[in-house]
Each structure stands twice: as structure tokens, then as C-alpha cells.
Write an enzyme that holds these catalytic residues in place. Structure first.
Site, PDB file in Angstrom:
ATOM      1  N   ARG A 274      21.416   0.611  16.633  1.00  0.00           N
ATOM      2  CA  ARG A 274      22.188   0.875  17.854  1.00  0.00           C
ATOM      3  C   ARG A 274      22.962  -0.397  18.193  1.00  0.00           C
ATOM      4  NH1 ARG A 274      21.770   0.202  23.407  1.00  0.00           N
ATOM      5  NH2 ARG A 274      22.417   1.976  24.691  1.00  0.00           N
TER       6      ARG A 274
ATOM      7  N   LYS B   5      21.206  -8.656  22.355  1.00  0.00           N
ATOM      8  CA  LYS B   5      20.068  -8.985  23.208  1.00  0.00           C
ATOM      9  C   LYS B   5      19.971 -10.504  23.401  1.00  0.00           C
ATOM     10  CE  LYS B   5      18.655  -4.735  23.857  1.00  0.00           C
ATOM     11  NZ  LYS B   5      17.449  -4.106  23.311  1.00  0.00           N
TER      12      LYS B   5
END
Length: 265
Positions: free
Chosen positions: A244, A204
Site C-alpha cells: 500500500r 511512515k
């Protein structure tokens, strides 16, 4: 949870696994690296992304789900659409990972309830095109937990069993970097909701800005795997159900350290 993006425009791998054969091969590589399950998605949820048609999403994911599930992989379908979720479950998927937590499609809860499948409920405030305009909180952790509890109650009212619900605080979705770090620091409060927790920080943007001056371009996504592994270690030490990730190998090494130090996996 290893990520298999069957999209041309994902932020992390930009279409590298867009063709079914490439996606299937990548899924096998992630399993060999130690992934316990594979999250297969045909719609990019990066900020500003446009949605594909239902037909296009089905075309992208079903061959990949079918092949990897038939090979024995535990497959998660990453979708906001009930039609795609139902077709993927019929093709062999074992659980549904919906970044909207069932808000984007009113039929999702019924499909999941009828299948008796586990359902990942992510904190969500709107589609990728404008979600960052909704990143406004007085106390992000308190508000995320309250909104997740509201969704959990609503989904159980629609027939999904409580033991089948997994929560995801939605790192990067209607969140600033400061919001993401607050959620990580106070992950225990998300765990206190009483459901398994999925943590999805992998590559991210907030990780890509670490150590850089204000306004500098973030490090490229593939250079964020070390930071991802550190946040995976943090999640494991706090008792998350799963992380994840795009790069399974580096995260497995971090989780091995967590195990050696007494963390749960």
C-alpha cells in the site's frame, strides 16, 4: 495498492486530495502509474487524529468510490465503520480494508460476510488518539501474529470465509520504529499465517528517521518514497500479496527490479 486520502489531515498529503474532483483525478493518476487497486479512505489514522462523524466520512468517500469504480478501477474502502463499508460496497467497492480488523465496529464482520467481499485484517490495539501508548511487546512479531490469528478465527466464526481474509501487520500502529523493523525483518512469520499479506510502510515516520541523529526531526513524508520503494522491494521478494503506497511510480520501479531478480508480484 495506491492510496487516495479524502481527508484534510492525513500525515502524508495534508488534504491535497480532499475535494472529490481532486481525489478522483489523483486516483486516475495512480492507475496510470500502475496501481492494481485504489484504497480510498475518509478518516485519517495518523497518531493523535480525531475521528470524523459517520455522515462526514460518507460524504467524503462515496462520490470518489462511485466514480472510480464506475470507470473500471478495483476499489478498496479504507474504513473502520460498518455503515461506511456497506455503502461503499453498494457504490462499487470490491473489498474492505479495516485498520481495526473489525474490532472498532461489531457490525463490520456481518456486513463483509453478507457481501462476500475480501477483508483486510490489520493488527490493531486502539484508535489513533492513544494507540502509541499500547506499543508494548515482549516479542513484537510473535505477539502480532498471535493477535492476528485470534482475529482471523473470530472473523471466520462470524461468517467471513477464510479465503477472503488478508492480513496486515499494522506498521506504525501501536508500534515503535524498532517494532516496525522487526516485523519487516521477520515478514516470513507473518506470511506463515497462511493468508495473503498487505504491507503498508509507505511514508511512515520510522522511514523518515533513517540516517538522522537521535531526536532530530524526521524527513518530510514526501521525501520518504525511496525508503518506501526499498521496503516494497523487500515485501515483494518475500511474497507479499500487495504493498500500500502513496507514490505508485517509484514503487513500480522497485517491483520491476524484484521481478527481474525472480521476486513474485
Amino acid at each position: 495498492m495506491g492510496v487516495v486520502n479524502v481527508t484534510p489531515d492525513s500525515f502524508s498529503d495534508g488534504g491535497e486530495w480532499f475535494e472529490p474532483e481532486a481525489a478522483i483525478g489523483h486516483g486516475r493518476e495512480l492507475l496510470a502509474a500502475g496501481a492494481d487497486l485504489l484504497d480510498i479512505g475518509g478518516e485519517s489514522t495518523r497518531p493523535g487524529a480525531e475521528r470524523p462523524s459517520v455522515e462526514e466520512e460518507l460524504r467524503r468517500v462515496l462520490p470518489v468510490v462511485r466514480e472510480l469504480a464506475s470507470a473500471g478501477a478495483v476499489v478498496s474502502i479504507d474504513t473502520m465503520r460498518a455503515e461506511v463499508a456497506g455503502a461503499a460496497l453498494d457504490a462499487g467497492a470490491s473489498l474492505v480494508n479495516d485498520v481495526s480488523g473489525g474490532l472498532a465496529d461489531d457490525d463490520m464482520a456481518g456486513v463483509v460476510a453478507d457481501a462476500g467481499a475480501p477483508f483486510v485484517v490489520m493488527h490493531w490495539r486502539g484508535h489513533s488518539a492513544d494507540m502509541q501508548s499500547r506499543a508494548i511487546y515482549a516479542d513484537v512479531v510473535t505477539e502480532v501474529c498471535a493477535e492476528l490469528l485470534e482475529r482471523l478465527d473470530a472473523l471466520q466464526d462470524k461468517g467471513i470465509r477464510g479465503e477472503n481474509l488478508v492480513v496486515d501487520p499494522g506498521f506504525g500502529f501501536a508500534k515503535t520504529a524498532a517494532h516496525n523493523w522487526s516485523l519487516l525483518r521477520r515478514l516470513d512469520e507473518v506470511l506463515a499465517l497462511g493468508h495473503p499479506v498487505l504491507v503498508g510502510t509507505s511514508r511512515k515516520t520510522f522511514l523518515g528517521r533513517l540516517g538522522l541523529a537521535e531526536g532530530a526531526d524526521p524527513h518530510p513524508p514526501t521525501e520518504r518514497d525511496l525508503a518506501t520503494a526499498v521496503t516494497s522491494f523487500h515485501a515483494a521478494r518475500h511474497g507479499a500479496w500487495a504493498v500500500r503506497v502513496h507514490d505508485v511510480a517509484s514503487t513500480m520501479r522497485a517491483l520491476d527490479v524484484a521481478d527481474a531478480l525472480g521476486g513474485a508480484r
